[in-house]
Design an enzyme around this catalytic site. Sequence first.
Site, PDB file in Angstrom:
ATOM      1  N   SER A 204       0.835  -1.198   0.000  1.00  0.00           N
ATOM      2  CA  SER A 204       0.000   0.000   0.000  1.00  0.00           C
ATOM      3  C   SER A 204       0.870   1.247   0.000  1.00  0.00           C
ATOM      4  CB  SER A 204      -0.908  -0.003   1.233  1.00  0.00           C
ATOM      5  OG  SER A 204      -1.686   1.169   1.287  1.00  0.00           O
ATOM      6  N   THR A 243      -9.027   3.752 -15.908  1.00  0.00           N
ATOM      7  CA  THR A 243      -7.959   4.742 -16.049  1.00  0.00           C
ATOM      8  C   THR A 243      -7.139   4.786 -14.762  1.00  0.00           C
ATOM      9  OG1 THR A 243      -9.266   6.072 -17.579  1.00  0.00           O
ATOM     10  CG2 THR A 243      -7.445   7.176 -16.459  1.00  0.00           C
ATOM     11  N   CYS A 331      -8.641   0.293  10.235  1.00  0.00           N
ATOM     12  CA  CYS A 331      -9.340   0.069   8.960  1.00  0.00           C
ATOM     13  C   CYS A 331     -10.761  -0.439   9.149  1.00  0.00           C
ATOM     14  CB  CYS A 331      -8.544  -0.910   8.104  1.00  0.00           C
ATOM     15  SG  CYS A 331      -6.892  -0.313   7.706  1.00  0.00           S
TER      16      CYS A 331
END
Length: 388
Positions: A204, A243, A331
């Site tokens: 990450s 994208t 998280c």
Amino acid sequence: MALNRTYLDWNATAPLSAPARAAMLEALQLPGNASSVHGEGRLSRAAVDKARRQVAALVGADPAHLTFTSGATEASNHVLTPEYRMGRSPVAIGALYVSAIEHPAIREGGRFDPVQVIEIPVTPTGIADLSALETLMAAHDHSLGLPMVGLMLVNNETGVIQPVAEAAEIVHRHRGLLVVDAVQAVGRIPVDITRLDADFMVISSHKIGGPKGVGALISRGEVLMPKPLIRGGGQEKGHRSGTENFHAIVGFGAAAAAMSEDLDDRNAGIGALRDRLEGEMRKAAADVMIHGADVPRVGNTCFFTLPGLKAETGQIAFDIEGIALSAGSACSSGKVGESHVLTAMGRDPQLGALRISLGPDTTDEDITRAVAAFAKIAARRKAQGVAA
């Protein structure tokens, strides 16, 4: 946010580093889509390719085998699937085995049916039980497909380093695949996907000083690959359509390059600060429990329990004193609950546990302030009748 605060929650997220910020500001001037063939598009493509090389170098990987994602959670859901392909031939994964201390992004099992997810126990010190892994691999029914194992390199709560290379030997001997969550390891210990013998690795950006919202799935090769999670225009060589998050990817690359520099010296200094912190905490409260202290840990993490202090109460108390820390993983939408890591280690799940995590910008003064806050909270607890 008021000034004169001390940030000690680097495992939750690292502040954006100066190299990442500078690279992103420069990238904001590039108008092209990296999939376009004109000059502007080629400039953007070159910037993405540079970032891919920078991030791959952080873990000793081939840049061609790195897929950018929106973060480690997406990367985990991408790789954790029973559907793989070898060239054009389908390959089935029969079961997913995950350690009991995995981050929820791995522990939830991705695209596997819950009945296909099997837990690997850990020892009381918080290390994956390799004898149990051996037993599980030996008992795996290969008629259902290959076994897959998910094992983190560094636990996000305790900081305990897991025996990934040893686990890889067991998994591969039983013709399985190993997925390694290296989110909390990169930048803190040397990480090399080949030396670890991992088949896939998840990392990450925002844990190493890059921007939030970007991560990577890295593979040892592209012969055996998971079914894409996100399909569409075929970006990222067809592994992840959409994208690219261009500016974030560029920042991720710059952060990775900066984190690769002076790794040993930087982390030795951070480890010395953590050791000082824990020593002073023990002086202030002899009964403080530091989880994972007796086994190898990364040098920036202290996961502790002050008996009689609830995790939520402790987090608020430190915040009032100007100290930012976490109650375990950050998280879970801000929720403070029982730690599944402590439960897996055989500790009382009712124990309140708090996590202090340091980073490259942590100073001696930060540790002094944290120790003073801890001593104040411990003294208040003692005055309320909790024996030290």
